[in-house]
Design an enzyme around this catalytic site. Structure first.
Site, short mmCIF file in Angstrom:
data_model
loop_
_atom_site.label_atom_id
_atom_site.label_comp_id
_atom_site.label_asym_id
_atom_site.label_seq_id
_atom_site.Cartn_x
_atom_site.Cartn_y
_atom_site.Cartn_z
N HIS A 1 -41.73 -29.52 145.67
CA HIS A 1 -42.99 -28.64 146.19
C HIS A 1 -44.20 -29.33 145.74
O HIS A 1 -45.14 -28.63 145.77
CB HIS A 1 -43.02 -27.29 146.26
CG HIS A 1 -41.82 -26.61 147.03
ND1 HIS A 1 -41.73 -26.06 148.13
CD2 HIS A 1 -40.51 -26.13 146.30
CE1 HIS A 1 -40.79 -25.59 148.67
NE2 HIS A 1 -40.00 -25.61 147.25
N ASN B 1 -39.72 -20.02 152.27
CA ASN B 1 -39.60 -21.41 153.01
C ASN B 1 -39.98 -21.17 154.43
O ASN B 1 -39.70 -20.02 154.70
CB ASN B 1 -38.33 -22.07 152.72
CG ASN B 1 -38.32 -22.91 151.45
OD1 ASN B 1 -39.31 -23.11 150.80
ND2 ASN B 1 -37.08 -23.06 150.75
N HIS C 1 -44.36 -17.06 141.47
CA HIS C 1 -43.37 -16.64 140.68
C HIS C 1 -42.80 -15.42 141.59
O HIS C 1 -43.42 -14.44 141.78
CB HIS C 1 -43.86 -16.13 139.24
CG HIS C 1 -42.67 -15.84 138.84
ND1 HIS C 1 -41.31 -16.15 138.69
CD2 HIS C 1 -42.52 -14.76 137.80
CE1 HIS C 1 -40.56 -15.49 137.78
NE2 HIS C 1 -41.32 -14.64 137.13
FE1 HDD Z 1 -38.63 -22.79 144.19
C1 HDD Z 1 -41.44 -24.03 143.61
C2 HDD Z 1 -39.41 -21.88 147.23
C3 HDD Z 1 -35.36 -21.96 144.93
C4 HDD Z 1 -37.53 -23.45 140.89
N1 HDD Z 1 -40.15 -22.96 145.17
C5 HDD Z 1 -41.23 -23.39 144.78
C6 HDD Z 1 -42.39 -23.54 145.84
C7 HDD Z 1 -41.83 -22.86 146.80
C8 HDD Z 1 -40.25 -22.46 146.56
C9 HDD Z 1 -42.43 -22.43 148.32
C10 HDD Z 1 -43.86 -23.94 145.79
C11 HDD Z 1 -44.74 -22.91 145.28
C12 HDD Z 1 -46.08 -23.58 144.94
O1 HDD Z 1 -46.35 -23.68 146.38
O2 HDD Z 1 -46.75 -23.59 144.23
N2 HDD Z 1 -37.34 -22.22 145.70
C13 HDD Z 1 -38.23 -21.73 146.91
C14 HDD Z 1 -37.26 -20.97 147.91
C15 HDD Z 1 -36.12 -21.20 147.26
C16 HDD Z 1 -36.19 -21.85 145.98
C17 HDD Z 1 -37.46 -20.22 149.07
C18 HDD Z 1 -34.69 -20.55 147.60
C19 HDD Z 1 -34.50 -19.36 148.32
N3 HDD Z 1 -36.54 -22.80 143.08
C20 HDD Z 1 -35.57 -22.13 143.75
C21 HDD Z 1 -34.55 -22.03 142.68
C22 HDD Z 1 -35.18 -22.37 141.28
C23 HDD Z 1 -36.76 -22.68 141.52
C24 HDD Z 1 -33.26 -21.64 143.00
C25 HDD Z 1 -34.84 -22.59 140.00
C26 HDD Z 1 -33.86 -22.05 139.47
N4 HDD Z 1 -39.32 -23.68 142.59
C27 HDD Z 1 -38.77 -23.84 141.30
C28 HDD Z 1 -39.72 -24.35 140.30
C29 HDD Z 1 -40.96 -24.60 141.16
C30 HDD Z 1 -40.69 -24.05 142.57
C31 HDD Z 1 -39.26 -25.64 139.55
C32 HDD Z 1 -41.74 -25.91 141.17
C33 HDD Z 1 -43.08 -25.78 140.94
C34 HDD Z 1 -43.28 -24.27 140.71
O3 HDD Z 1 -42.11 -23.86 140.95
O4 HDD Z 1 -44.14 -23.58 140.43
O5 HDD Z 1 -39.99 -23.61 139.51
#
Ligand code: HDD
Length: 667
Positions: free
Chosen positions: A70, A143, A334
Site C-alpha cells: 500500500h 480494502n 492499525h
Molecule cells: Fe495490511 C498496510 C489492508 C492484511 C500488514 N493494509 C495496509 C493498508 C491497508 C491494509 C488498507 C494501508 C494503510 C495505510 O493507508 O497506511 N491488510 C489490509 C487488509 C488485509 C490486510 C484489508 C486483510 C484483510 N496486512 C494484512 C496482513 C498483514 C498486513 C495479514 C500482516 C500480518 N498492511 C500490513 C503492513 C502495512 C499494511 C505491512 C504496510 C504499511 C502499514 O501496514 O502501515 O503492516
C-alpha cells in the site's frame, strides 16, 4: 467545518506567509541562501558553512521508507455521523450519539506498486479510515474487496513476496501479471475466491469515490450489557461502484499516472464531497455456526441476501490535506486501534495483523513515538508511563513513570470499564496448541463460484479477459498449467476459455463446484447510476456556433456534470466559455463521455481518434454536426446504443446516457 482534529492540526501548521524571514533551524536569520561559503570567489567550500551543512543534511534525510504494501496512496479529511444510536449493539460512543460528528481521515491506496507507480493499475485498493473519536482513535483498515488472498497471517510475507516485483529484476511495477504471483495462486488455492475479485472489474475502479469498502474480517460489537454480535463493516459509495475498462485503465496509467489522486483532490476542492454510508452485517454470537462457511475465515463473505447490510451512518470527505507528507504519508493505521464496544474475532488473519501494523511503523516512521505526529494524535487526552524514545515530543514532568506508584497517587491510573476503560470481550477459549488449519476453512471454491455466478455476462467476460492477460504474461508453462488446474475447480468454462487463450493444459476431469447460487449484490451491474461528477469532453472541430455550446454547458453543469472543452488550441469562445484543453493534453481515457461539435465537412484525425476510443470503451457519445459529411470517415456505428445525435435528440437523453456510464451491448 472546524472540528477537534482540524483545531488540533492548526497548532502545527507553519505558514509560508509568516514574515519572519528565512532562518536556519536554530532561528538564525540568514542573509544569503544561494551561495555556499567559499575560500575566495572561485575557491572550495568551507566546512565552517553551518547553513550549507544543515540545509544539505536535512535534504539528504528527507525520504522515509515507503510502506511495504500500500505504498502509493492518497488521503483526505472528513467527518462521520451515525444516523441513530447503535447502543443495542455497541457501546462505542461515536456510534451511540446521532448528534456527534466524528472527524476522520481516509487513505486510499494500491497494494503492489511503489510510491511512484500509476494509479489505474489492476490491483486491490486499500480503504483505511481513522476515526478520531472522543474515546481514542478507531481505525477501520479495509480494502475495496470483501475477502483476502490468504487465511492465516503467517502466510502474508509469502504472499507479498510473490505479488511484489520479482527480486532479481524488480519487475513488474504496479502489476500482478507475473510468474511468482500466479505461482503463489497455483500453490495456494485458498486464494481462489480473492483471485476472482482481483481479476474482476473491481480491480480497475473508475474513481476512488466510486468504490465500496470492506473491513474484510469478522469483528465484534459489544454493548453496555456485554452482549456481543459478530460484525462485518461495509462502506457504500453514494455515487455507486464503477470501473474503467482494462484498455482504458492501461492508457490512463500513461496519460495521467495520477488519475485517481487528482480526481479525489479536484472533487473535494470543487465541493463535490465524496460520501459513503457505513453498513453493518450483524450475526448474534449464538448464530456463529449457522452458515455453510466459517465466519472466521477471511476468504469468505457473508452474502447480503442472507445477512442484510444495515446502513447506519454517513462519512463525507470534505477537506484535502495541506501537506501530503505530513498527513497522507505519515498517517499510521492499525486494526488494533479500537475503542470500547469494538472487539476482535479469532480470524487468524486479523490476529496476525494485530502484531504487524505497529511493528512496521517503527521502521517506517523511525521509532515508537509516531502516535505523537500531528496526523496520528488522538483528539482526546492520552497519557501513560511510556517514556523517551526517538522523536519524543512531550515533556513529561514529575518523578514517576511506573505503575503502581505511591509518590504520585498511582497516576496515571487505569480507568475501570464502567468509566470508559477498555475491557476485552471475555470469550471463552480452550484448545490445544496446534499449527493447523481448521477443516471448516477448507472449502476454497464455493464462494469463488458464487461470485462468478453473480456477475453480469459482460463482467464475466472481463474477468476471463483479465485472467487471460495476466496468465498470458507469465513465462513458466508450469505456472500457467497450475493456475488453470485451480480455475478448473471454480468453473470449467472459465478454465477452458483461459487455457485455450494462453496455451495451457486443461485438466481432463471437470472438477468445478456444482452450484448456480447467486448473490446479486456482488455484481456492479446493479449499482447506483448517476451523472454527478462525471467528466465530459466537448470536442470542437472547425469553428462551431458558440451559442449552442454555451447553452449545453449550462445544462451539463446543472446536472452536476464536469466538462472540458477541447480544441486544437486554448482560446475563449465567449466571455464565459473557454477552451481549456487541447488535443495534445486531453485523452479519451481521462473522460467519461464525449460530445463532438463540428462545423467542418471533415473530421480531424485527433477528434476522430478520441471519439473512436470513447466508443471502444463503451462510453456515451453525442454529436452535433452542421455538415453530415464530417462523419463520413468515422469507423463506428452511429446507431449503436449510447450514441446520441443531438440534431434529433435532446441533451437530456445524453445526460441519461452519462448516468448509465457504459453501453456494453455495442456491436
Ligand atoms: Fe495490511 C498496510 C489492508 C492484511 C500488514 N493494509 C495496509 C493498508 C491497508 C491494509 C488498507 C494501508 C494503510 C495505510 O493507508 O497506511 N491488510 C489490509 C487488509 C488485509 C490486510 C484489508 C486483510 C484483510 N496486512 C494484512 C496482513 C498483514 C498486513 C495479514 C500482516 C500480518 N498492511 C500490513 C503492513 C502495512 C499494511 C505491512 C504496510 C504499511 C502499514 O501496514 O502501515 O503492516
Amino acid at each position: 467545518m472546524e472540528n477537534k482534529k482540524t483545531k488540533q492540526l492548526k497548532n502545527f501548521k507553519i505558514d509560508n506567509e509568516q514574515k519572519a524571514g528565512l532562518t536556519t533551524n536554530q532561528g538564525l536569520k540568514m542573509a544569503e541562501d544561494e551561495f555556499s561559503l567559499k575560500a575566495g570567489l572561485r575557491g572550495p567550500t568551507l566546512l565552517e558553512d553551518f547553513h550549507f551543512r544543515e540545509k544539505m543534511t536535512h535534504f539528504d534525510h528527507e525520504r522515509i521508507p515507503e510502506r511495504i504494501v500500500h505504498a502509493r496512496g492518497v488521503g483526505a479529511h472528513g467527518v462521520f455521523q451515525v444516523y441513530e444510536s447503535l447502543e443495542k449493539y455497541t457501546k462505542a460512543n461515536f456510534l451511540n450519539d446521532s448528534s456527534k460528528i466524528t472527524p476522520v481521515f481516509v487513505r486510499f491506496s494500491t497494494v503492489q506498486g511503489s510510491r511512484g507507480s500509476s494509479d489505474t493499475v489492476r490491483d486491490v485498493r486499500g480503504f483505511a479510515t481513522k476515526f478520531y473519536t472522543d474515546e481514542g482513535n478507531y481505525d477501520l483498515v479495509g480494502n475495496n474487496m470483501p475477502v483476502f488472498f490468504i487465511q492465516d497471517a503467517i502466510k502474508f510475507p509469502d504472499f507479498v513476496h510473490a505479488v511484489k516485483p520479482e527480486p532479481d529484476t524488480e519487475v513488474p511495477q504496479g502489476a500482478s501479471a507475473h510468474d511468482t504471483f500466479w505461482d503463489f495462486f497455483g500453490q495456494n488455492p485458498e486464494s481462489a475466491h480473492m483471485i476472482m475479485w482481483a481479476m474482476s472489474d473491481r480491480a480497475i475502479p473508475r474513481s476512488l469515490r466510486m468504490m465500496e469498502g470492506f473491513g474484510v474480517h469478522t469483528f465484534r460489537l459489544v454493548n453496555k450489557e456485554g452482549k456481543a454480535h459478530f460484525v462485518k463493516f461495509h462502506w457504500k459509495p453514494a455515487l455507486g461502484v464503477h470501473s474503467q475498462v482494462w484498455d482504458e485503465a492501461q492508457k490512463a496509467a500513461g496519460k495521467n499516472p495520477d488519475f485517481h489522486r487528482i480526481d479525489l483532490y479536484e472533487a473535494i476542492s470543487k465541493g463535490d464531497f465524496p460520501e459513503w454510508e457505513l453498513g453493518l452485517q450483524l450475526i448474534p454470537e449464538e448464530d456463529e455456526f449457522k452458515f455453510d462457511f466459517d465466519i472466521l475465515d477471511p476468504t469468505k463473505l457473508w452474502p447480503e441476501e442472507e445477512v442484510p447490510v444495515k446502513l447506519v451512518g454517513k462519512m463525507t470527505l470534505n477537506r484535502n490535506v495541506d501537506n501530503f507528507f505530513a498527513e497522507t504519508e505519515q498517517i499510521a493505521f492499525h486494526p488494533g486501534h479500537v475503542v470500547p464496544g469494538i472487539d476482535f474475532s479469532n480470524d487468524p488473519l486479523l490476529q496476525g495483523r494485530l502484531f504487524s501494523y505497529t511493528d512496521t511503523q517503527l521502521s517506517r516512521l523511525g521509532g515508537p513515538n509516531f502516535h505523537q505526529i500531528p496526523i496520528n494524535r488522538p483528539v482526546c487526552p492520552f497519557h501513560n508511563n511510556q517514556r523517551d524514545g526517538m522523536h519524543q515530543m512531550a515533556i513529561h514532568h514529575g518523578q514517576t513513570s511506573y505503575h503502581r506508584n505511591s509518590l504520585n497517587n498511582n497516576q496515571p491510573e487505569p480507568v475501570p470499564e464502567s468509566q470508559g476503560g477498555y475491557e476485552h470481550y471475555q470469550e471463552k477459549v480452550d484448545g490445544r496448541k496446534v499449527r493447523e488449519r481448521s477443516e471448516s476453512f477448507l472449502d476454497f471454491y464455493s464462494q469463488a463460484k458464487l461470485f462468478y455466478n453473480s456477475l453480469a455476462s459482460y463482467e464475466q467476460q472481463h474477468l476471463k479477459d483479465a485472467l487471460s492477460f495476466e496468465l498470458g504474461k507469465c513465462k513458466s508453462q508450469q505456472v500457467k498449467d497450475n493456475a488453470i488446474a485451480v480455475l478448473n475447480h471454480i468453473d470449467r468454462q472459465v478454465a477452458e476459455e483461459v487455457s485455450e487463450n494462453i496455451g495451457a493444459l486443461l485438466p481432463q476431469e471437470n472438477n468445478e463446484v456444482k452450484s448456480d447460487k447467486k448473490s446479486p449484490a456482488l455484481s456492479m451491474a446493479n449499482t447506483i447510476k448517476k451523472p454527478d461528477t462525471k467528466n465530459v469532453a466537448i470536442l470542437l472541430n472547425g469553428a462551431p456556433d458558440s451559442n449552442k455550446i454555451t447553452e449545453w454547458v449550462k445544462v451539463l453543469a446543472s446536472s452536476k456534470i464536469n466538462f472540458s472543452i477541447v480544441d486544437k488550441k486554448v482560446h475563449s469562445l465567449n466571455e464565459n466559455v473557454k477552451v481549456t484543453d487541447t488535443y495534445d493534453t486531453a485523452d479519451s481515457s481521462l473522460f467519461d463521455a464525449a460530445l463532438l461539435i463540428s462545423s467542418d465537412n471533415k473530421l480531424d484525425k485527433k477528434p476522430l481518434e478520441f471519439i473512436e476510443m470513447s466508443f471502444k470503451h463503451f462510453k456515451p457519445l453525442a454529436f452535433f454536426v452542421q455538415n453530415k459529411k464530417s462523419l463520413d470517415n468515422i469507423r463506428i456505428d452511429l446507431n449503436d446504443p449510447g450514441v446520441f445525435n443531438l440534431s434529433t435528440k435532446d441533451i437530456t437523453d445524453f445526460i441519461k446516457g452519462i448516468a448509465e456510464s457504459r453501453f456494453w451491448d455495442r456491436k
